[in-house]
Design an enzyme around this catalytic site. Sequence first.
Site, PDB file in Angstrom:
ATOM      1  N   HIS A 128       0.827  -1.199   0.000  1.00 43.63           N
ATOM      2  CA  HIS A 128       0.000   0.000   0.000  1.00 43.63           C
ATOM      3  C   HIS A 128       0.867   1.257   0.000  1.00 43.63           C
ATOM      4  O   HIS A 128       0.621   2.200  -0.768  1.00 43.63           O
ATOM      5  CB  HIS A 128      -0.906  -0.020   1.234  1.00 43.63           C
ATOM      6  CG  HIS A 128      -1.676   1.237   1.466  1.00 43.63           C
ATOM      7  ND1 HIS A 128      -2.966   1.418   1.026  1.00 43.63           N
ATOM      8  CD2 HIS A 128      -1.333   2.388   2.094  1.00 43.63           C
ATOM      9  CE1 HIS A 128      -3.380   2.622   1.381  1.00 43.63           C
ATOM     10  NE2 HIS A 128      -2.410   3.226   2.034  1.00 43.63           N
ATOM     11  N   GLU A 129       1.883   1.286   0.854  1.00 42.97           N
ATOM     12  CA  GLU A 129       2.722   2.483   0.962  1.00 42.97           C
ATOM     13  C   GLU A 129       3.574   2.688  -0.284  1.00 42.97           C
ATOM     14  O   GLU A 129       3.741   3.827  -0.750  1.00 42.97           O
ATOM     15  CB  GLU A 129       3.616   2.375   2.207  1.00 42.97           C
ATOM     16  CG  GLU A 129       2.853   2.294   3.525  1.00 42.97           C
ATOM     17  CD  GLU A 129       1.912   3.467   3.748  1.00 42.97           C
ATOM     18  OE1 GLU A 129       2.205   4.575   3.238  1.00 42.97           O
ATOM     19  OE2 GLU A 129       0.886   3.288   4.417  1.00 42.97           O
ATOM     20  N   HIS A 132       1.532   4.289  -2.996  1.00 43.20           N
ATOM     21  CA  HIS A 132       1.410   5.745  -2.877  1.00 43.20           C
ATOM     22  C   HIS A 132       2.521   6.448  -3.659  1.00 43.20           C
ATOM     23  O   HIS A 132       2.285   7.427  -4.368  1.00 43.20           O
ATOM     24  CB  HIS A 132       1.492   6.171  -1.410  1.00 43.20           C
ATOM     25  CG  HIS A 132       0.186   6.135  -0.679  1.00 43.20           C
ATOM     26  ND1 HIS A 132      -0.945   6.754  -1.142  1.00 43.20           N
ATOM     27  CD2 HIS A 132      -0.146   5.573   0.513  1.00 43.20           C
ATOM     28  CE1 HIS A 132      -1.936   6.564  -0.282  1.00 43.20           C
ATOM     29  NE2 HIS A 132      -1.482   5.851   0.728  1.00 43.20           N
ATOM     30  N   GLU A 189      -5.961   6.916  -0.909  1.00 44.45           N
ATOM     31  CA  GLU A 189      -5.931   5.726  -0.071  1.00 44.45           C
ATOM     32  C   GLU A 189      -6.583   4.540  -0.780  1.00 44.45           C
ATOM     33  O   GLU A 189      -6.073   3.414  -0.736  1.00 44.45           O
ATOM     34  CB  GLU A 189      -6.644   6.002   1.255  1.00 44.45           C
ATOM     35  CG  GLU A 189      -5.907   6.953   2.184  1.00 44.45           C
ATOM     36  CD  GLU A 189      -4.568   6.396   2.626  1.00 44.45           C
ATOM     37  OE1 GLU A 189      -4.488   5.185   2.913  1.00 44.45           O
ATOM     38  OE2 GLU A 189      -3.595   7.167   2.675  1.00 44.45           O
TER      39      GLU A 189
END
Length: 264
Positions: A128-129, A132, A189
């Site tokens: 997920h990070e 980003h 997100e």
Amino acid sequence: MKAKLILLTVSLLSASLLVGCAKSPSGRQQLTLFSNSEMKQLGTQSFEQMKKEIPLSRDKKLNQYVQCVATHITAQVEKGYAIKTWEVVVFDSDQVNAFALPGGKIGVYRGLLNVATTQDQLASVIGHEVAHVLSEHGNERMSHAQLANAGLAVADVFSKESEYGGVAMSALGLGVQYGVLLPFSRTHESEADLFGLALMAKAGFDPRAAVQLWKNMAKASSGENPAEILSTHPSHKTRIDDLNAAMPTALKLQKQANSRPHCK
């Protein structure tokens, strides 16, 4: 003076919209006003500052474990993103968090491992990070903030001559915060959830662990989350529903993976 400021600001906004358009991996139009080199420099400077201010974990096994998971994830990053190496650091803090920064920097707080209790759950966070960064969400957030500040500067010229100038500026600031910046953050997100899900699946991790992770997060937060409309993050239920909807595709990607990670 007012006319010059307004003309300058309008010109800035118009030029920004013309030169700063890009597309996210999901195909959404983005505004990115900063160069890759500028973002890399900002990411590197921020990371170095954090390493000075937050204690680093000296637990060799813990560092090897986090590095193992991160390496499998970053190995799935396509060459077109121009990040050849990723630096991974474990911070010796109880905070339940992790992040990735432009320039290939990944930070994981020790406290996260109390919630992300398996390699697959940790992979969902790191995926997920990293998503980003690959999606240039930091660039987009900074770009929108810059334009918002330019707009507020123009409005301030008018408000100073009004009896209710201060109230008007407060209302406008609140409108920008909750009407523009936060909704984009929730979009970021959600994009990172789905992009990260694909990254972890391609690496061979079990994508179903992402759903369990957010169930763990919901339990750990003990119902203390703000209402979704005032939050920079989607609600846990929204995230879980979206992840479940994308799960069939993610499971196919995992099945196609060349290996299954064994990080301990």
